[in-house]
Each structure stands twice: as structure tokens, then as C-alpha cells.
Design a protein around this motif. Structure first.
Motif, PDB file in Angstrom:
ATOM      1  N   ASN A  40       0.847  -1.190   0.000  1.00 38.02           N
ATOM      2  CA  ASN A  40       0.000   0.000   0.000  1.00 38.02           C
ATOM      3  C   ASN A  40       0.882   1.238   0.000  1.00 38.02           C
ATOM      4  OD1 ASN A  40      -2.684  -1.141   0.168  1.00 38.02           O
ATOM      5  ND2 ASN A  40      -2.111  -1.802   2.223  1.00 38.02           N
ATOM      6  N   ILE A  41       0.517   2.203  -0.834  1.00 34.29           N
ATOM      7  CA  ILE A  41       1.227   3.475  -0.904  1.00 34.29           C
ATOM      8  C   ILE A  41       0.242   4.567  -0.510  1.00 34.29           C
ATOM      9  CG2 ILE A  41       2.490   5.081  -2.376  1.00 34.29           C
ATOM     10  CD1 ILE A  41       3.064   2.718  -4.264  1.00 34.29           C
ATOM     11  N   ASP A  42       0.605   5.362   0.486  1.00 30.96           N
ATOM     12  CA  ASP A  42      -0.234   6.481   0.901  1.00 30.96           C
ATOM     13  C   ASP A  42       0.012   7.642  -0.062  1.00 30.96           C
ATOM     14  OD1 ASP A  42      -1.664   8.480   2.122  1.00 30.96           O
ATOM     15  OD2 ASP A  42      -0.519   8.445   3.989  1.00 30.96           O
ATOM     16  N   VAL A  43      -0.973   7.969  -0.865  1.00 32.55           N
ATOM     17  CA  VAL A  43      -0.861   9.058  -1.831  1.00 32.55           C
ATOM     18  C   VAL A  43      -1.731  10.248  -1.434  1.00 32.55           C
ATOM     19  CG1 VAL A  43      -0.200   7.560  -3.756  1.00 32.55           C
ATOM     20  CG2 VAL A  43      -2.620   8.019  -3.337  1.00 32.55           C
ATOM     21  N   SER A  44      -2.231  10.265  -0.211  1.00 38.42           N
ATOM     22  CA  SER A  44      -3.148  11.309   0.228  1.00 38.42           C
ATOM     23  C   SER A  44      -2.516  12.698   0.201  1.00 38.42           C
ATOM     24  CB  SER A  44      -3.680  11.001   1.623  1.00 38.42           C
ATOM     25  OG  SER A  44      -2.627  10.965   2.567  1.00 38.42           O
ATOM     26  N   LYS A  45      -1.208  12.792   0.421  1.00 42.82           N
ATOM     27  CA  LYS A  45      -0.540  14.089   0.459  1.00 42.82           C
ATOM     28  C   LYS A  45      -0.001  14.520  -0.898  1.00 42.82           C
ATOM     29  CE  LYS A  45       0.588  14.040   5.343  1.00 42.82           C
ATOM     30  NZ  LYS A  45      -0.038  12.870   5.835  1.00 42.82           N
ATOM     31  N   LEU A  46      -0.122  13.681  -1.908  1.00 38.68           N
ATOM     32  CA  LEU A  46       0.358  14.042  -3.243  1.00 38.68           C
ATOM     33  C   LEU A  46      -0.619  14.990  -3.924  1.00 38.68           C
ATOM     34  CD1 LEU A  46       1.613  10.629  -4.661  1.00 38.68           C
ATOM     35  CD2 LEU A  46       2.945  12.433  -3.565  1.00 38.68           C
ATOM     36  N   ALA A  47      -0.088  15.906  -4.683  1.00 33.59           N
ATOM     37  CA  ALA A  47      -0.918  16.826  -5.457  1.00 33.59           C
ATOM     38  C   ALA A  47      -1.569  16.081  -6.610  1.00 33.59           C
ATOM     39  CB  ALA A  47      -0.046  17.958  -6.001  1.00 33.59           C
ATOM     40  N   SER A  48      -2.644  16.642  -7.121  1.00 32.90           N
ATOM     41  CA  SER A  48      -3.268  16.071  -8.319  1.00 32.90           C
ATOM     42  C   SER A  48      -2.245  16.098  -9.452  1.00 32.90           C
ATOM     43  CB  SER A  48      -4.481  16.898  -8.735  1.00 32.90           C
ATOM     44  OG  SER A  48      -5.502  16.784  -7.790  1.00 32.90           O
ATOM     45  N   GLY A  49      -2.280  15.070 -10.273  1.00 32.25           N
ATOM     46  CA  GLY A  49      -1.360  15.037 -11.399  1.00 32.25           C
ATOM     47  C   GLY A  49      -1.055  13.626 -11.846  1.00 32.25           C
ATOM     48  N   THR A  50      -0.058  13.528 -12.694  1.00 32.42           N
ATOM     49  CA  THR A  50       0.364  12.261 -13.275  1.00 32.42           C
ATOM     50  C   THR A  50       1.638  11.789 -12.602  1.00 32.42           C
ATOM     51  OG1 THR A  50      -0.596  12.910 -15.393  1.00 32.42           O
ATOM     52  CG2 THR A  50       0.984  11.095 -15.431  1.00 32.42           C
TER      53      THR A  50
END
Length: 73
Positions: A40-50
Motif C-alpha cells: 500500500n502506498i499512501d498518496v493522500s498528500k500528493l498533489a493532483s497530477g500524473t
């Protein structure tokens, strides 16, 4: 908020997961033992994008590359 990676094939060596932003900057890294089938990778803090996720095998090199689209709705 989480990216779940599940392997359907068992590998004989450790795997590396690298997540890059669209500019090629490494933003997350993990090493999976050959006995691990899910990550599992927590991506909650990543900005929208590719983003680009690369899966590599320690002995065989690149296995696959995935394009990830994140949106914050």
C-alpha cells in the motif's frame, strides 16, 4: 488516498517500487521481499497530477511501468 499494488506472480528476488512525479523526480521508494504479495502506498498528500510507478526485479531489471493519475476531488 491509498494506492494498492497486488502481485499476481511470485518473484524469486526482491522487488523495487519507485514512484516518480511527471518531471522524473523520485518521490517514493519501497523494497518488497519475495514473500510479499501486496503493498500500500499512501498518496493522500500528493498533489493532483500524473505519476509513474516502476516495478523492477533485483536480478532481471525493469518488469513494468504504470501511469498513475491522481485527482483530489
Amino acid at each position: 488516498d491509498k494506492l494498492q499494488i497486488q502481485l499476481s506472480k511470485h518473484y524469486n528476488s526482491n522487488l523495487h517500487l519507485n514512484l516518480y512525479d511527471i518531471n522524473g523526480q523520485l518521490i517514493w521508494y519501497s523494497k518488497m521481499g519475495n514473500d510479499v504479495e501486496m503493498q500500500n502506498i499512501d498518496v493522500s498528500k500528493l498533489a493532483s497530477g500524473t505519476y509513474i510507478l516502476q516495478l523492477t526485479d533485483e536480478t532481471k531489471g525493469l518488469i513494468n511501468t504504470y501511469k498513475i493519475e491522481k485527482s483530489n476531488n
